[in-house]
Write an enzyme that holds these catalytic residues in place. Sequence first.
Site, mmCIF file in Angstrom:
data_model
loop_
_atom_site.group_PDB
_atom_site.id
_atom_site.type_symbol
_atom_site.label_atom_id
_atom_site.label_comp_id
_atom_site.label_asym_id
_atom_site.label_seq_id
_atom_site.Cartn_x
_atom_site.Cartn_y
_atom_site.Cartn_z
ATOM 1 C CE1 TYR A 19 -10.659 -1.544 -6.937
ATOM 2 C CE2 TYR A 19 -12.713 -0.885 -8.696
ATOM 3 C CZ TYR A 19 -12.049 -0.378 -7.728
ATOM 4 O OH TYR A 19 -11.959 0.681 -7.274
ATOM 5 C CG ASP A 20 -6.154 -7.097 -8.666
ATOM 6 O OD1 ASP A 20 -6.031 -7.843 -9.720
ATOM 7 O OD2 ASP A 20 -5.108 -6.743 -8.404
ATOM 8 C CG ASN A 21 -7.771 -9.037 -3.301
ATOM 9 O OD1 ASN A 21 -7.127 -10.372 -3.795
ATOM 10 N ND2 ASN A 21 -6.897 -7.925 -3.442
ATOM 11 C CE LYS A 53 -4.712 -14.437 -4.022
ATOM 12 N NZ LYS A 53 -3.490 -13.950 -3.726
#
Lengths: 227, 227
Positions: A19-21, A53
């Site tokens: 996951y990035d966010n 993020k």
Amino acid sequence: FFDQFRMVLMTTDVDLDQYDNFLFDCDGVLWKGTAIIPGGLRIIKALESQGKKVFYISNNSMLSREQYVAKLAKLMIKANTDQIMCSSYAAAQYLFENRQLGKVYTIGQEGIAMELAAVGIPCLESRLVHNHNIPRAELDDVAIDPEITAVVVGYDPELTYTKISYATWLLHQNPSVAFISTNQDATFPSAVRVFPGGGACVAPIIVGSGLASCVVSGRLIGISTSR
Amino acid sequence: FFDQFRMVLMTTDVDLDQYDNFLFDCDGVLWKGTAIIPGGLRIIKALESQGKKVFYISNNSMLSREQYVAKLAKLMIKANTDQIMCSSYAAAQYLFENRQLGKVYTIGQEGIAMELAAVGIPCLESRLVHNHNIPRAELDDVAIDPEITAVVVGYDPELTYTKISYATWLLHQNPSVAFISTNQDATFPSAVRVFPGGGACVAPIIVGSGLASCVVSGRLIGISTSR
């Protein structure tokens, strides 16, 4: 680090690396009252150090995004407005994106008015004009601002019968007046007590105006439209 | 005479002679605002001259039965309290008959407190203590009277968030606290405007307390019990 985060999440089968966010709910989750939850700051710092993020979401409309940035700063979290999604902002965005740019009557705190101002929508703040009940005998003579084209209702610890009445008159007189509730939470917990929440504040207006429901800007992923 | 009465009733197939008792609804029916409807007084006088019994019923809790007698006298109608059934009286009778004789928190006008006093039930009148909102920061420190065993809510043109909160705390803390709404009318018409009614005043307490419903004393024939 991620092991600790998984422990906080109380789940062990999620691969956080994919996951990035990361979205954090705020009131009563990331912080309670004025204190961040144990480990909260460490988790956020670690996520950011990994290039993730981080976003802060809330169906609370008391604050504007800028006020949330200031609140986060007090908790030692550095964020900018792009990382904040709160229901005051969502309400303003809903009206802006739907080209409903007329004057708004707001019930709630200053966050709503600040976000409306940020997109150029004028408003009449009930907290400035109707925080005290106007005597019943004088209510018939209260002038109703004909420029108002929307009612936005959020959690309001200074709710009055006058505010409720004024909102219902606006909704009665013109079916095209938009009706937005920033959230429908029944309760709002403090450290000590359970208070009536945003859902309790909008309930008398729903009943008094005869409208079954309203747009809820606190459902941040997909605003539900029912008026 | 009866022909005229039938005309008022807009029905022609009822044999009025077979009835001994006549019940008149009051607000918005027998009178509007401070004026009796055309022919109203003549009909009542004629009924009484024929030996019929006349009663005045209302789901309004603003007045006590004695205050209704005074109001009728102003409209030139002579009546005594035995001829009045109003929801303030019904609420007091409900508590009295169910032996719920503890202290009551009232939201509404003085009619409720007067009827409770008439049956010896003590009360804390919100209109005397919570007519202005207590600042949010001070609400956590408001002491909750442990002697209160019932909440009675009626139409209240001075409703405040503080009243709503206090009522929900009483209902949260003790499931045995009785919860009575004197009526559930969504609106209350004045000569000029439609106001939020008793149903709108109780709605935030229903939502904030998490209780689906309450006893409604305004349903005069058979009080509905749901808590």
